[in-house]
Design a protein around this motif. Sequence first.
Motif, PDB file in Angstrom:
ATOM      1  N   THR A  64      20.405 -16.050  37.940  1.00 43.02           N
ATOM      2  CA  THR A  64      19.673 -16.791  36.918  1.00 43.02           C
ATOM      3  C   THR A  64      18.348 -17.215  37.536  1.00 43.02           C
ATOM      4  N   ARG A 100      19.297 -12.934  34.504  1.00 42.39           N
ATOM      5  CA  ARG A 100      18.926 -13.645  33.274  1.00 42.39           C
ATOM      6  C   ARG A 100      17.775 -14.573  33.592  1.00 42.39           C
ATOM      7  N   ASP A 102      15.478 -17.862  32.381  1.00 39.87           N
ATOM      8  CA  ASP A 102      15.519 -19.039  31.535  1.00 39.87           C
ATOM      9  C   ASP A 102      14.347 -19.933  31.919  1.00 39.87           C
TER      10      ASP A 102
END
Length: 113
Positions: A64, A100, A102
């Motif tokens: 992440t 991912r 974010d």
Amino acid sequence: MPHLILEHSADLGQGHDLQALCDTMWELVVAHPSVTGPETVRVRTIAATASRIGVEPQSFVHATLLLLPGRSDEVRQDMAQMVLDALDKEMPEIGSISVRLDDLNPPYIKRIL
């Protein structure tokens, strides 16, 4: 202010030096042209005590990448691909590697020395 969190299957630490992986990934992120300074970069790992994925081997790394808003979509894509490519190079035998992105949306506050 990139933060990179590497969630991974519990057995990953048995065959890999996770501190060396953090160091490698930190250096990679720090070197990206969109990163303003090394003091802004954080890399850490979190072992999953139990997991199940749909591929063999049953090993995984899920990254992440947390970024402050303001980077273009092209830069964000470049950083995500950079992380994926580096993890694949460091651990080609891992069953699943994913990334991912974010945003670290305000309020994001910190204290450093």
